[in-house]
Design an enzyme around this catalytic site. Structure first.
Site, PDB file in Angstrom:
ATOM      1  N   LYS A  87       0.854  -1.194   0.000  1.00 55.45           N
ATOM      2  CA  LYS A  87       0.000   0.000   0.000  1.00 55.45           C
ATOM      3  C   LYS A  87       0.891   1.246   0.000  1.00 55.45           C
ATOM      4  CE  LYS A  87      -4.331   1.064   2.363  1.00 55.45           C
ATOM      5  NZ  LYS A  87      -5.031   0.913   3.648  1.00 55.45           N
TER       6      LYS A  87
HETATM    7  C1  E4P Z   1      -8.277   2.012   3.520  1.00 59.23           C
HETATM    8  O1  E4P Z   1      -7.484   1.239   3.065  1.00 59.23           O
HETATM    9  C2  E4P Z   1      -8.153   2.668   4.835  1.00 59.23           C
HETATM   10  O2  E4P Z   1      -7.505   1.788   5.695  1.00 59.23           O
HETATM   11  C3  E4P Z   1      -9.486   2.962   5.456  1.00 59.23           C
HETATM   12  O3  E4P Z   1     -10.546   2.511   4.666  1.00 59.23           O
HETATM   13  C4  E4P Z   1      -9.629   4.301   6.045  1.00 59.23           C
HETATM   14  O4  E4P Z   1     -10.901   4.366   6.636  1.00 59.23           O
HETATM   15  P1  E4P Z   1     -11.302   5.465   7.707  1.00 59.23           P
HETATM   16  O5  E4P Z   1     -11.552   6.735   6.988  1.00 59.23           O
HETATM   17  O6  E4P Z   1     -12.553   4.920   8.330  1.00 59.23           O
HETATM   18  O7  E4P Z   1     -10.160   5.584   8.672  1.00 59.23           O
END
Ligand code: E4P
Length: 217
Positions: A87
């Site tokens: 990522k």
């Molecule tokens: C995506 O890969 C992120 O980890 C995540 O969806 C972020 O979500 P949040 O806005 O609820 O922290």
């Protein structure tokens, strides 16, 4: 549509896996910290533990923000397990790193995407997944689902292979609307998946069926 769970909590990952509909996991540094996973070795071990629970892709995020650092970390993460997807944040160095990983056969998830232009760049660099954060857009009174629709249109116009991973999903209506628009994947908390089960007519109907059965048996 693939269902990913957005957590580093092993119990919740097991619960979603047991339901039989889980296709993968996304994590981020905040989610790891929430579970108290600190220190490089513990973090790497935790990714392996997650891979051993699920059958699908597991996103593991780089911490470095420079090209060389991202490449070094990403290669280490990718070597951990075949299910790992690296990522990478949507920044200039990140786009270069995604291109490098694409050229070297390492799968990527471009994270922190908030605009169609960013999604276009991620696809041009060859990202496996692009993660538009719909909940965080909704939080600032901007329609996150509209972004998913825009990216779907752009990717379909040019036949990009990059999968749209609707991220920052907060509730069941996000899941349903992402499915209507045609997101390839959604990632959200366990509640957003289990919430899909719920309907009061299912509950009252089942109650009635069981009561009627008991009357004659
Ligand atoms: C995506 O890969 C992120 O980890 C995540 O969806 C972020 O979500 P949040 O806005 O609820 O922290």
């Amino acid at each position: 549509m693939k269902f990913f769970i957005d957590t580093a909590n092993l119990d919740q990952i097991r619960e979603a896996q047991d339901l039989g509909v889980l296709d993968g996991v996304t994590t981020n540094p905040s989610l790891m910290a929430k579970e108290g996973i600190t220190g490089r070795n513990n973090i790497l071990k935790h990714y392996i533990a997650i891979c051993n629970i699920v059958d699908g892709d597991v996103s593991a995020e780089v911490i470095a923000t420079d090209f060389e650092g991202m490449v070094k970390e990403g290669e280490e993460l990718a070597e951990l397990h075949e299910q790992i997807v690296v990522k990478v944040p949507m920044i200039k160095e990140g786009v270069k790193a995604i291109k490098y990983f694409t050229d070297h056969g390492i799968r990527t998830n471009c994270t922190l995407v908030f605009s169609a232009g960013q999604a276009l760049l991620a696809a041009k660099a060859g990202a496996t997944y692009v993660s538009p954060f719909i909940g965080r857009l909704d939080d600032i009174s901007t329609d996150g689902l509209e972004l998913i629709a825009d990216i779907r249109l752009i990717y379909d116009n040019y036949g990009f292979d990059t999968q749209i991973l609707a991220a920052s999903v907060r509730h069941t209506m996000h899941v349903i609307n992402c499915a209507k628009i045609g997101a390839d994947v959604m990632t959200g908390p366990l509640s957003s998946i289990e919430g899909l089960l719920k309907h009061p007519l299912t509950d009252s109907g089942l109650k009635q069926f069981l009561e009627d059965y008991k009357k004659g048996n």
